[in-house]
Scaffold this motif. Structure first.
Motif, PDB file in Angstrom:
ATOM      1  N   GLY A 257       0.915  -1.140   0.070  1.00  0.00           N
ATOM      2  CA  GLY A 257      -0.089   0.147   0.006  1.00  0.00           C
ATOM      3  C   GLY A 257       0.723   1.437  -0.003  1.00  0.00           C
ATOM      4  N   ILE A 258       2.101   1.257  -0.284  1.00  0.00           N
ATOM      5  CA  ILE A 258       2.932   2.281  -0.389  1.00  0.00           C
ATOM      6  C   ILE A 258       2.556   3.200  -1.509  1.00  0.00           C
ATOM      7  CG2 ILE A 258       5.159   3.279  -0.698  1.00  0.00           C
ATOM      8  CD1 ILE A 258       6.262   0.736   0.405  1.00  0.00           C
ATOM      9  N   ARG A 259       2.158   4.595  -1.197  1.00  0.00           N
ATOM     10  CA  ARG A 259       1.941   5.567  -2.179  1.00  0.00           C
ATOM     11  C   ARG A 259       2.644   6.964  -2.183  1.00  0.00           C
ATOM     12  NH1 ARG A 259      -2.483   2.982  -0.580  1.00  0.00           N
ATOM     13  NH2 ARG A 259      -4.278   2.582  -2.093  1.00  0.00           N
ATOM     14  N   TYR A 260       4.006   6.603  -1.511  1.00  0.00           N
ATOM     15  CA  TYR A 260       5.062   7.700  -1.612  1.00  0.00           C
ATOM     16  C   TYR A 260       6.193   7.319  -2.241  1.00  0.00           C
ATOM     17  CZ  TYR A 260       6.480   4.593   2.430  1.00  0.00           C
ATOM     18  OH  TYR A 260       6.659   3.514   3.087  1.00  0.00           O
ATOM     19  N   PRO A 261       6.844   8.115  -2.808  1.00  0.00           N
ATOM     20  CA  PRO A 261       8.102   7.732  -3.710  1.00  0.00           C
ATOM     21  C   PRO A 261       9.123   6.532  -3.242  1.00  0.00           C
ATOM     22  CG  PRO A 261       7.825  10.170  -3.643  1.00  0.00           C
ATOM     23  CD  PRO A 261       6.880   9.780  -2.402  1.00  0.00           C
ATOM     24  N   VAL A 262       9.342   5.903  -4.173  1.00  0.00           N
ATOM     25  CA  VAL A 262       9.982   4.765  -3.892  1.00  0.00           C
ATOM     26  C   VAL A 262      11.428   4.545  -4.730  1.00  0.00           C
ATOM     27  CG1 VAL A 262      10.297   2.063  -3.472  1.00  0.00           C
ATOM     28  CG2 VAL A 262       8.223   3.199  -2.618  1.00  0.00           C
ATOM     29  N   PHE A 263      12.296   4.272  -4.304  1.00  0.00           N
ATOM     30  CA  PHE A 263      13.661   4.111  -4.981  1.00  0.00           C
ATOM     31  C   PHE A 263      14.231   2.747  -4.861  1.00  0.00           C
ATOM     32  CE2 PHE A 263      12.655   8.213  -3.025  1.00  0.00           C
ATOM     33  CZ  PHE A 263      12.749   9.259  -4.393  1.00  0.00           C
ATOM     34  N   ALA A 264      15.106   2.208  -5.946  1.00  0.00           N
ATOM     35  CA  ALA A 264      15.529   0.942  -5.650  1.00  0.00           C
ATOM     36  C   ALA A 264      16.700   0.856  -6.637  1.00  0.00           C
ATOM     37  CB  ALA A 264      14.612  -0.212  -6.028  1.00  0.00           C
ATOM     38  N   ASP A 265      17.739   1.317  -6.387  1.00  0.00           N
ATOM     39  CA  ASP A 265      19.089   1.231  -7.175  1.00  0.00           C
ATOM     40  C   ASP A 265      20.172   0.932  -6.243  1.00  0.00           C
ATOM     41  OD1 ASP A 265      21.774   2.171  -7.991  1.00  0.00           O
ATOM     42  OD2 ASP A 265      20.686   2.221  -9.802  1.00  0.00           O
ATOM     43  N   ASP A 266      20.472  -0.345  -6.095  1.00  0.00           N
ATOM     44  CA  ASP A 266      21.486  -0.724  -4.644  1.00  0.00           C
ATOM     45  C   ASP A 266      22.730   0.313  -4.764  1.00  0.00           C
ATOM     46  OD1 ASP A 266      19.806  -2.876  -4.145  1.00  0.00           O
ATOM     47  OD2 ASP A 266      20.991  -4.297  -5.357  1.00  0.00           O
ATOM     48  N   ARG A 267      23.399   0.767  -5.556  1.00  0.00           N
ATOM     49  CA  ARG A 267      24.558   1.478  -5.441  1.00  0.00           C
ATOM     50  C   ARG A 267      24.156   2.720  -4.942  1.00  0.00           C
ATOM     51  NH1 ARG A 267      26.165   0.588 -10.504  1.00  0.00           N
ATOM     52  NH2 ARG A 267      25.485   2.627 -11.066  1.00  0.00           N
ATOM     53  N   GLU A 268      23.018   3.495  -5.904  1.00  0.00           N
ATOM     54  CA  GLU A 268      22.473   4.549  -5.228  1.00  0.00           C
ATOM     55  C   GLU A 268      22.123   4.875  -3.780  1.00  0.00           C
ATOM     56  OE1 GLU A 268      21.333   6.968  -9.297  1.00  0.00           O
ATOM     57  OE2 GLU A 268      19.762   6.236  -7.825  1.00  0.00           O
ATOM     58  N   VAL A 269      21.254   3.388  -3.172  1.00  0.00           N
ATOM     59  CA  VAL A 269      20.527   3.584  -1.913  1.00  0.00           C
ATOM     60  C   VAL A 269      21.659   3.612  -1.047  1.00  0.00           C
ATOM     61  CG1 VAL A 269      19.012   2.293  -0.811  1.00  0.00           C
ATOM     62  CG2 VAL A 269      18.424   2.915  -2.779  1.00  0.00           C
ATOM     63  N   ALA A 270      22.695   2.538  -1.320  1.00  0.00           N
ATOM     64  CA  ALA A 270      23.667   2.226  -0.190  1.00  0.00           C
ATOM     65  C   ALA A 270      24.469   3.662  -0.100  1.00  0.00           C
ATOM     66  CB  ALA A 270      24.558   1.125  -0.737  1.00  0.00           C
ATOM     67  N   ALA A 271      24.703   4.351  -1.087  1.00  0.00           N
ATOM     68  CA  ALA A 271      25.665   5.613  -0.844  1.00  0.00           C
ATOM     69  C   ALA A 271      24.863   6.516  -0.262  1.00  0.00           C
ATOM     70  CB  ALA A 271      25.841   6.240  -2.205  1.00  0.00           C
ATOM     71  N   ALA A 272      23.506   6.490  -0.360  1.00  0.00           N
ATOM     72  CA  ALA A 272      22.423   7.541   0.232  1.00  0.00           C
ATOM     73  C   ALA A 272      22.512   7.187   1.850  1.00  0.00           C
ATOM     74  CB  ALA A 272      21.055   7.561  -0.091  1.00  0.00           C
ATOM     75  N   MET A 273      22.374   5.847   2.082  1.00  0.00           N
ATOM     76  CA  MET A 273      22.364   5.636   3.644  1.00  0.00           C
ATOM     77  C   MET A 273      23.845   6.114   4.201  1.00  0.00           C
ATOM     78  SD  MET A 273      21.011   1.674   3.484  1.00  0.00           S
ATOM     79  CE  MET A 273      21.114   1.209   5.394  1.00  0.00           C
ATOM     80  N   THR A 274      24.805   5.845   3.587  1.00  0.00           N
ATOM     81  CA  THR A 274      26.010   6.188   4.103  1.00  0.00           C
ATOM     82  C   THR A 274      26.289   7.778   4.198  1.00  0.00           C
ATOM     83  OG1 THR A 274      27.275   4.435   3.230  1.00  0.00           O
ATOM     84  CG2 THR A 274      28.589   6.244   3.748  1.00  0.00           C
ATOM     85  N   ALA A 275      25.615   8.589   3.199  1.00  0.00           N
ATOM     86  CA  ALA A 275      25.660   9.883   3.173  1.00  0.00           C
ATOM     87  C   ALA A 275      24.784  10.361   4.379  1.00  0.00           C
ATOM     88  CB  ALA A 275      25.211  10.620   1.846  1.00  0.00           C
ATOM     89  N   LEU A 276      23.601   9.620   4.489  1.00  0.00           N
ATOM     90  CA  LEU A 276      22.823  10.242   5.583  1.00  0.00           C
ATOM     91  C   LEU A 276      22.993   9.744   6.984  1.00  0.00           C
ATOM     92  CD1 LEU A 276      19.261  10.050   3.699  1.00  0.00           C
ATOM     93  CD2 LEU A 276      20.459  12.026   4.344  1.00  0.00           C
ATOM     94  N   GLY A 277      24.280   9.297   7.203  1.00  0.00           N
ATOM     95  CA  GLY A 277      24.839   8.750   8.392  1.00  0.00           C
ATOM     96  C   GLY A 277      24.744   7.471   8.808  1.00  0.00           C
ATOM     97  N   ASP A 278      24.441   6.534   8.139  1.00  0.00           N
ATOM     98  CA  ASP A 278      24.151   5.110   8.832  1.00  0.00           C
ATOM     99  C   ASP A 278      25.614   4.763   9.112  1.00  0.00           C
ATOM    100  OD1 ASP A 278      23.348   2.702   9.259  1.00  0.00           O
ATOM    101  OD2 ASP A 278      23.444   2.148   7.314  1.00  0.00           O
ATOM    102  N   THR A 279      25.702   4.156  10.313  1.00  0.00           N
ATOM    103  CA  THR A 279      26.961   3.735  10.797  1.00  0.00           C
ATOM    104  C   THR A 279      26.794   2.147  11.002  1.00  0.00           C
ATOM    105  OG1 THR A 279      26.207   4.014  13.099  1.00  0.00           O
ATOM    106  CG2 THR A 279      27.491   5.901  11.857  1.00  0.00           C
ATOM    107  N   LEU A 280      25.705   1.511  10.777  1.00  0.00           N
ATOM    108  CA  LEU A 280      25.418   0.266  11.217  1.00  0.00           C
ATOM    109  C   LEU A 280      25.223  -0.835  10.064  1.00  0.00           C
ATOM    110  CD1 LEU A 280      23.346   0.424  14.555  1.00  0.00           C
ATOM    111  CD2 LEU A 280      25.848  -0.021  14.248  1.00  0.00           C
TER     112      LEU A 280
END
Length: 178
Positions: free
Chosen positions: A118-141
């Motif tokens: 039921g997701i109606r908000y924007p979804v993104f799915a590109d492994d390289r981009e998403v992994a880089a975004a997680m890191t850029a947004l401070g994911d440490t785990l």
């Protein structure tokens, strides 16, 4: 009766036990304080690709309260949390909340799961981009779900590893909504 020789293992065992307790307490404390302790900092400039191939910049959502929720179709806590996110997106959209759902997953699996979730908000799915975004947004785990709250001015105001409970998420969002 114990002798000094038979108690030789006791001291190292106590040190190991103390270390495990300290590590567990540290992890618990980090998870409980990540959202509260996120220093207010400017969100990095990110570009992510939607499932339809459209490139979207995080800056496009400036002026709105943005909750970026990293997830995957194979992540049980993510799937448990999504109905709450869908509900709050619908409830708070008129007050300026925008959820974004970067998925660290196969785009076909994500596309197939969207109707069921039921997701109606924007979804993104590109492994390289998403992994880089997680890191850029401070994911440490590297753990999912991982969420980042960005205020209307484009500043990161909270980060959280793990799923939200409803009361916790409402308490986090409310002060930032008009």
């Amino acid at each position: 009766m114990t002798t000094p020789a038979s108690r030789r293992w006791l001291r190292p065992a106590l040190f190991v036990l103390a270390g495990l307790v300290a590590a567990a307490a540290g992890l618990w404390f980090q998870q409980r304080t990540t959202a509260a302790s996120a220093a207010v900092e400017a969100a990095p400039e990110l570009v992510l690709t939607t499932l339809d191939g459209e490139r979207r910049r995080l800056a496009e959502y400036r002026g709105q309260l943005v909750l970026v929720n990293f997830w995957a179709t194979w992540c049980a806590p993510c799937l448990k949390e999504i109905p709450l996110l869908v509900k709050l997106q619908a409830e708070y959209a008129g007050r300026g909340l925008q959820l974004l759902g970067p998925a660290l997953d196969d785009p076909v699996a994500v596309r197939n799961a969207l109707p069921r979730l039921g997701i109606r908000y924007p979804v993104f799915a590109d492994d390289r981009e998403v992994a880089a975004a997680m890191t850029a947004l401070g994911d440490t785990l590297g753990a999912l779900p991982y969420s980042v709250l960005i205020d209307a001015g484009g500043r990161i105001v909270a980060r959280k590893h793990g799923e939200f409970e409803e009361a916790e998420l409402r308490a986090l969002l409310e002060p930032h909504l008009p």
